[in-house]
Write an enzyme that holds these catalytic residues in place. Sequence first.
Site, mmCIF file in Angstrom:
data_model
loop_
_atom_site.group_PDB
_atom_site.id
_atom_site.type_symbol
_atom_site.label_atom_id
_atom_site.label_comp_id
_atom_site.label_asym_id
_atom_site.label_seq_id
_atom_site.Cartn_x
_atom_site.Cartn_y
_atom_site.Cartn_z
ATOM 1 N N LEU A 91 10.674 -20.826 -5.344
ATOM 2 C CA LEU A 91 9.755 -19.876 -4.697
ATOM 3 C C LEU A 91 8.390 -19.962 -5.377
ATOM 4 C CD1 LEU A 91 9.171 -17.277 -2.910
ATOM 5 C CD2 LEU A 91 9.930 -15.942 -4.872
ATOM 6 N N HIS B 162 2.913 3.605 -8.869
ATOM 7 C CA HIS B 162 2.715 2.191 -9.222
ATOM 8 C C HIS B 162 3.948 1.643 -9.955
ATOM 9 C CE1 HIS B 162 -1.248 2.444 -7.701
ATOM 10 N NE2 HIS B 162 -1.737 3.196 -8.675
ATOM 11 N N SER C 210 -8.398 -5.123 4.936
ATOM 12 C CA SER C 210 -8.871 -4.781 3.589
ATOM 13 C C SER C 210 -9.250 -6.005 2.737
ATOM 14 C CB SER C 210 -7.825 -3.946 2.845
ATOM 15 O OG SER C 210 -7.605 -2.740 3.530
ATOM 16 N N ASP D 185 0.842 -1.205 0.000
ATOM 17 C CA ASP D 185 0.000 0.000 0.000
ATOM 18 C C ASP D 185 0.873 1.249 0.000
ATOM 19 O OD1 ASP D 185 -2.325 1.449 -0.006
ATOM 20 O OD2 ASP D 185 -2.773 1.166 2.119
ATOM 21 N N GLY D 186 0.315 2.348 -0.529
ATOM 22 C CA GLY D 186 0.994 3.635 -0.432
ATOM 23 C C GLY D 186 1.659 4.111 -1.716
ATOM 24 N N TRP E 212 2.871 7.953 -2.050
ATOM 25 C CA TRP E 212 4.304 8.163 -2.337
ATOM 26 C C TRP E 212 4.447 9.157 -3.493
ATOM 27 C CZ3 TRP E 212 7.291 7.438 -6.726
ATOM 28 C CH2 TRP E 212 8.684 7.406 -6.546
ATOM 29 N N ARG F 34 -5.526 -2.230 8.919
ATOM 30 C CA ARG F 34 -6.698 -3.050 8.579
ATOM 31 C C ARG F 34 -6.329 -4.113 7.555
ATOM 32 N NH1 ARG F 34 -8.545 2.234 7.028
ATOM 33 N NH2 ARG F 34 -7.747 2.642 4.943
HETATM 34 C C1 FPP Z 1 -1.494 0.244 -3.500
HETATM 35 O O1 FPP Z 1 -1.156 1.600 -3.513
HETATM 36 C C2 FPP Z 1 -1.033 -0.462 -4.676
HETATM 37 C C3 FPP Z 1 -1.817 -0.998 -5.665
HETATM 38 C C4 FPP Z 1 -3.280 -0.962 -5.657
HETATM 39 C C5 FPP Z 1 -1.232 -1.642 -6.847
HETATM 40 C C6 FPP Z 1 -0.059 -2.540 -6.613
HETATM 41 C C7 FPP Z 1 0.727 -2.638 -7.849
HETATM 42 C C8 FPP Z 1 2.051 -2.659 -7.953
HETATM 43 C C9 FPP Z 1 2.964 -2.630 -6.791
HETATM 44 C C10 FPP Z 1 2.673 -2.680 -9.312
HETATM 45 C C11 FPP Z 1 3.210 -3.957 -9.871
HETATM 46 C C12 FPP Z 1 2.764 -5.207 -9.301
HETATM 47 C C13 FPP Z 1 2.950 -6.450 -9.866
HETATM 48 C C14 FPP Z 1 2.502 -7.635 -9.131
HETATM 49 C C15 FPP Z 1 3.569 -6.648 -11.199
HETATM 50 P P1 FPP Z 1 -2.336 2.679 -3.502
HETATM 51 O O2 FPP Z 1 -2.559 3.124 -4.908
HETATM 52 O O3 FPP Z 1 -3.528 2.093 -2.830
HETATM 53 O O4 FPP Z 1 -1.701 3.816 -2.659
HETATM 54 P P2 FPP Z 1 -2.482 4.903 -1.762
HETATM 55 O O5 FPP Z 1 -3.201 4.142 -0.690
HETATM 56 O O6 FPP Z 1 -1.377 5.731 -1.236
HETATM 57 O O7 FPP Z 1 -3.410 5.648 -2.673
#
Ligand code: FPP
Length: 250
Positions: free
Chosen positions: A140, A46, A205, A29-30, A34, A203
């Site tokens: 893995l 992302h 989620s 998350d985050g 960020w 949480r």
């Molecule tokens: C949460 O941050 C992150 C996501 C919903 C997407 C996760 C995706 C990646 C890490 C990219 C690549 C992954 C793979 C498996 C190839 P958020 O957008 O919820 O952040 P925020 O809570 O700060 O808005």
Amino acid sequence: MVIISNYKRYKNEIFDKNKLPKHLAIIMDGNGRWAEKKGLPRSAGHREGAKTVRRVITSCLNFNIPILTLFAFSTENWKRPKNEINYLIKLFERVLNKEKENLIKNNIKINFIGRLNELPNSLNETMNELSKSTRKNNKLILNIAINYGGRAEIVDAFKSIALKIVENKIDIKEINENIIKNNLYTHNLPDPDLLIRTAGEMRISNFMIWQVAYTEFWVTPIFWPDFSENNLVEAIINFQKRVRKYGGKV
Ligand code: FPP
């Protein structure tokens, strides 16, 4: 950091390479926060988050952690703006295609869990192709939860159990925790030992809500793109100090 046999020191604490979680799960998350903090579009978060995914997989390979489950996209994430969803779907496809050879070379078996048939066709094809070509790997097991929801998983398990009852394959009286477990997407995996959540929210989620009944939690305020191997080591050191009681007495 210097590795001394099976022990490693981090901030004067001992990281025991013989006492690792067998199954590590992460709520990444985050990414958005960020990026916003840096005045960048959320997509930049992302993209950077995908680099952290690569680093954490490398750490799991180095430490011999055999199972890693990552929460990449939830059944609730469809509520996000369309352009962010499209970006994420394209990013998944691009990263997965790009990493195919590395997954094979590093003996990683990749699985996808979630309502995969609701995802766009081309992503689905990429995922199927990767699962097929890595199915015999065993260093893995990497599970990517995508279009995943814990409640949706339980609903799907109910449906598959109901179907088996209708087809006279099982009797209602036989239903127990094991039968439910065996009908989850994660039927072939042990429950996570450690669940890490980045970006500070306390949480769950809707992530693996059946499977985390006795999982140890560790939450860090660090945003996912900044999550480093040292942060992982810190989480594991903390995990190694916990006394797991599973509802009993030690
Ligand atoms: C949460 O941050 C992150 C996501 C919903 C997407 C996760 C995706 C990646 C890490 C990219 C690549 C992954 C793979 C498996 C190839 P958020 O957008 O919820 O952040 P925020 O809570 O700060 O808005």
